[in-house]
Motif scaffolding. Sequence first.
Motif, PDB file in Angstrom:
ATOM      1  N   ALA A 284       6.467   8.092  -7.572  1.00  0.00           N
ATOM      2  CA  ALA A 284       6.397   6.689  -7.986  1.00  0.00           C
ATOM      3  C   ALA A 284       6.789   5.752  -6.836  1.00  0.00           C
ATOM      4  O   ALA A 284       6.111   4.775  -6.548  1.00  0.00           O
ATOM      5  CB  ALA A 284       7.309   6.464  -9.193  1.00  0.00           C
ATOM      6  N   ILE A 285       7.897   6.092  -6.184  1.00  0.00           N
ATOM      7  CA  ILE A 285       8.406   5.210  -5.123  1.00  0.00           C
ATOM      8  C   ILE A 285       7.618   5.467  -3.844  1.00  0.00           C
ATOM      9  O   ILE A 285       7.630   6.577  -3.328  1.00  0.00           O
ATOM     10  CB  ILE A 285       9.902   5.497  -4.871  1.00  0.00           C
ATOM     11  N   GLY A 286       6.929   4.435  -3.379  1.00  0.00           N
ATOM     12  CA  GLY A 286       6.110   4.655  -2.185  1.00  0.00           C
ATOM     13  C   GLY A 286       5.759   3.344  -1.521  1.00  0.00           C
ATOM     14  O   GLY A 286       6.492   2.355  -1.649  1.00  0.00           O
ATOM     15  N   LEU A 287       4.616   3.348  -0.840  1.00  0.00           N
ATOM     16  CA  LEU A 287       4.159   2.113  -0.204  1.00  0.00           C
ATOM     17  C   LEU A 287       4.065   0.999  -1.245  1.00  0.00           C
ATOM     18  O   LEU A 287       4.257  -0.165  -0.925  1.00  0.00           O
ATOM     19  CB  LEU A 287       2.779   2.337   0.421  1.00  0.00           C
ATOM     20  N   GLY A 288       3.765   1.386  -2.486  1.00  0.00           N
ATOM     21  CA  GLY A 288       3.676   0.404  -3.568  1.00  0.00           C
ATOM     22  C   GLY A 288       4.961  -0.399  -3.707  1.00  0.00           C
ATOM     23  O   GLY A 288       4.927  -1.607  -3.958  1.00  0.00           O
ATOM     24  N   ASN A 289       6.096   0.249  -3.541  1.00  0.00           N
ATOM     25  CA  ASN A 289       7.378  -0.441  -3.729  1.00  0.00           C
ATOM     26  C   ASN A 289       7.791  -1.257  -2.516  1.00  0.00           C
ATOM     27  O   ASN A 289       8.353  -2.333  -2.637  1.00  0.00           O
ATOM     28  CB  ASN A 289       8.497   0.567  -4.000  1.00  0.00           C
ATOM     29  N   ILE A 290       7.552  -0.686  -1.328  1.00  0.00           N
ATOM     30  CA  ILE A 290       8.142  -1.306  -0.143  1.00  0.00           C
ATOM     31  C   ILE A 290       7.132  -2.198   0.585  1.00  0.00           C
ATOM     32  O   ILE A 290       7.481  -3.204   1.161  1.00  0.00           O
ATOM     33  CB  ILE A 290       8.713  -0.225   0.800  1.00  0.00           C
ATOM     34  N   TRP A 291       5.867  -1.825   0.518  1.00  0.00           N
ATOM     35  CA  TRP A 291       4.841  -2.611   1.222  1.00  0.00           C
ATOM     36  C   TRP A 291       4.148  -3.577   0.251  1.00  0.00           C
ATOM     37  O   TRP A 291       4.062  -4.775   0.487  1.00  0.00           O
ATOM     38  CB  TRP A 291       3.838  -1.650   1.865  1.00  0.00           C
ATOM     39  N   LYS A 292       3.693  -3.047  -0.908  1.00  0.00           N
ATOM     40  CA  LYS A 292       2.837  -3.859  -1.768  1.00  0.00           C
ATOM     41  C   LYS A 292       3.630  -4.818  -2.667  1.00  0.00           C
ATOM     42  O   LYS A 292       3.299  -5.994  -2.762  1.00  0.00           O
ATOM     43  CB  LYS A 292       1.990  -2.920  -2.642  1.00  0.00           C
ATOM     44  N   PHE A 293       4.673  -4.292  -3.320  1.00  0.00           N
ATOM     45  CA  PHE A 293       5.422  -5.134  -4.260  1.00  0.00           C
ATOM     46  C   PHE A 293       5.954  -6.403  -3.598  1.00  0.00           C
ATOM     47  O   PHE A 293       5.732  -7.508  -4.115  1.00  0.00           O
ATOM     48  CB  PHE A 293       6.553  -4.318  -4.915  1.00  0.00           C
ATOM     49  N   PRO A 294       6.636  -6.303  -2.439  1.00  0.00           N
ATOM     50  CA  PRO A 294       7.145  -7.546  -1.843  1.00  0.00           C
ATOM     51  C   PRO A 294       6.025  -8.529  -1.496  1.00  0.00           C
ATOM     52  O   PRO A 294       6.173  -9.716  -1.712  1.00  0.00           O
ATOM     53  CB  PRO A 294       7.880  -7.069  -0.587  1.00  0.00           C
ATOM     54  N   TYR A 295       4.885  -8.021  -1.003  1.00  0.00           N
ATOM     55  CA  TYR A 295       3.900  -9.028  -0.601  1.00  0.00           C
ATOM     56  C   TYR A 295       3.180  -9.636  -1.800  1.00  0.00           C
ATOM     57  O   TYR A 295       2.879 -10.826  -1.794  1.00  0.00           O
ATOM     58  CB  TYR A 295       2.967  -8.532   0.512  1.00  0.00           C
ATOM     59  N   ILE A 296       2.936  -8.844  -2.861  1.00  0.00           N
ATOM     60  CA  ILE A 296       2.299  -9.548  -4.006  1.00  0.00           C
ATOM     61  C   ILE A 296       3.299 -10.465  -4.694  1.00  0.00           C
ATOM     62  O   ILE A 296       2.930 -11.535  -5.154  1.00  0.00           O
ATOM     63  CB  ILE A 296       1.569  -8.684  -5.074  1.00  0.00           C
ATOM     64  N   ALA A 297       4.561 -10.082  -4.747  1.00  0.00           N
ATOM     65  CA  ALA A 297       5.567 -11.000  -5.304  1.00  0.00           C
ATOM     66  C   ALA A 297       5.614 -12.251  -4.426  1.00  0.00           C
ATOM     67  O   ALA A 297       5.656 -13.375  -4.935  1.00  0.00           O
ATOM     68  CB  ALA A 297       6.934 -10.321  -5.359  1.00  0.00           C
ATOM     69  N   GLY A 298       5.567 -12.050  -3.118  1.00  0.00           N
ATOM     70  CA  GLY A 298       5.626 -13.173  -2.179  1.00  0.00           C
ATOM     71  C   GLY A 298       4.460 -14.138  -2.333  1.00  0.00           C
ATOM     72  O   GLY A 298       4.611 -15.343  -2.205  1.00  0.00           O
ATOM     73  N   GLU A 299       3.284 -13.584  -2.653  1.00  0.00           N
ATOM     74  CA  GLU A 299       2.103 -14.440  -2.792  1.00  0.00           C
ATOM     75  C   GLU A 299       1.990 -15.069  -4.170  1.00  0.00           C
ATOM     76  O   GLU A 299       1.198 -15.977  -4.376  1.00  0.00           O
ATOM     77  CB  GLU A 299       0.825 -13.605  -2.568  1.00  0.00           C
ATOM     78  N   ASN A 300       2.750 -14.538  -5.128  1.00  0.00           N
ATOM     79  CA  ASN A 300       2.579 -14.995  -6.510  1.00  0.00           C
ATOM     80  C   ASN A 300       3.836 -15.572  -7.127  1.00  0.00           C
ATOM     81  O   ASN A 300       4.152 -15.315  -8.294  1.00  0.00           O
ATOM     82  CB  ASN A 300       2.047 -13.848  -7.385  1.00  0.00           C
TER      83      ASN A 300
END
Length: 461
Positions: free
Chosen positions: A22-38
């Motif tokens: 579960a914990i992967g690029l999704g958590n560290i790379w993707k989650f922060p940037y989509i949160a950042g954009e939204n």
Amino acid sequence: MQQSRETWGSKAGFILAAAGSAIGLGNIWKFPYIAGENGGASFVLIYLICIAVIGLPVLIAEILIGRTTQRNPVGAFYKLSNSKFWAAVGGMGVVAGFLILSFYAIIAGWSIGYIIEAINGNFFNFPEPASSAEHFQNLVGNIPWIMGYFAFFMILTMVIVFSGIQKGIERASKIMMPLLFILLIILMIRGLTLDGASQGLDFLWNPDWSKITANTILLALGHAFFTLSLGMGAMLTYGSYMSEKDSIPVAALQIVILDTLIALIAGTAIFTSVFAVGLAPDAGPGLIFQTLPVVFSKMPGGYFFSILFFISLTIAALTSSISLLEVVVSFFVDELKWKRHTAAIVISVFIFALGVPSALSFNLLNDIKIFGFDFFELADFIASNILLPLGGLFIAVFVAWIWGYDKVIPNLRKGAENFFDNYPLLSSLWKIFLKYLSPVLIFLVFLYSIGLLEKIFNVFS
Ligand code: PFF
């Protein structure tokens, strides 16, 4: 038939491996940037709701299918339904695993490359984001660089899966997951102790309701699937090595809590640092590879923390990529009776080959667009926006409507008798969410993806 099928060595081994998936690029790379954009906190809030009302119920369903049948996704659906249609649904998961790994390993390769960049002190030449962005473009534009690290990461993934469930995946997860926790906590403390960290905290924790749109909800739900590795049988496959003595609801809850915690810790580490040095949070996919190097160059101790950060990112990616490869390998081992060793090597080579056009889409094949996407974006779109939600929808419908609760519940109770007796309300909620809420909401996300497709087709017609 499957007498010598492997199992996890311990309950903790399963939890760490599944949390590792579960914990992967999704958590560290993707989650922060989509949160950042939204809109930051508003996105986070919706995302947490999606995790609780859809992610957790579907996760329980997936692990249960795996544990009950002790098969790969194709064999599992076939065993329970005797229908080719449902076997094909499992097949879709195997294809998704193949496809996701082909582009996931490219980004993971960048992460390894960035460990070397960090060690060489290359992040200290960036006075502003533009020069960091240029450096990034130069790296991904360099074919030997991108291919070399992609191949290296695939070899690491292959070696672990090759070594088997207990000796490979479980052992790797038991070493890497605690290390990942420690590294990320160190990075979070660094972020929190910077002057100006509070702005980052505000961004992540104070929701601005006006920023919530239909798009936010759909993105959050899509991400909930990706981050929990749902919809393609990864959790099903890991569940297939699980013992009937262990409780699925408790395990699923632990996995969800760990995954969410890591996303929030990574988000806190990243946004406190980004705001403290006065950069923008909405840089998109480049946040980690273009904005953070600038942050490190301005932060006290940045040299040291930049190395730790990219080591964490690589570890997180590796414990996920092994689950992607394991889905495909388990299919070849169970159904086609291949040897694990042969399957791990041959499939990795094919995944690498499939990833070559995606890797080249950052350089040589830059201009080639299919429906407006380059190869990398197309693979990501098909997997994340079509195959995963569709797979999740089928899993929820299968467990709640086809397999049927009269057969499902006795299986789910195994190892979880106390849980069911102590929390009857939770088990009723699970049944209702899985039967009605999850399919409807997932269907909406899926329609949204198709809507996007339609827009693209309109451009071409
Ligand atoms: N959950 C992984 C992440 O957040 O990076 C990605 C992933 C792994 C998706 C395994 C799907 C999967 F089967």
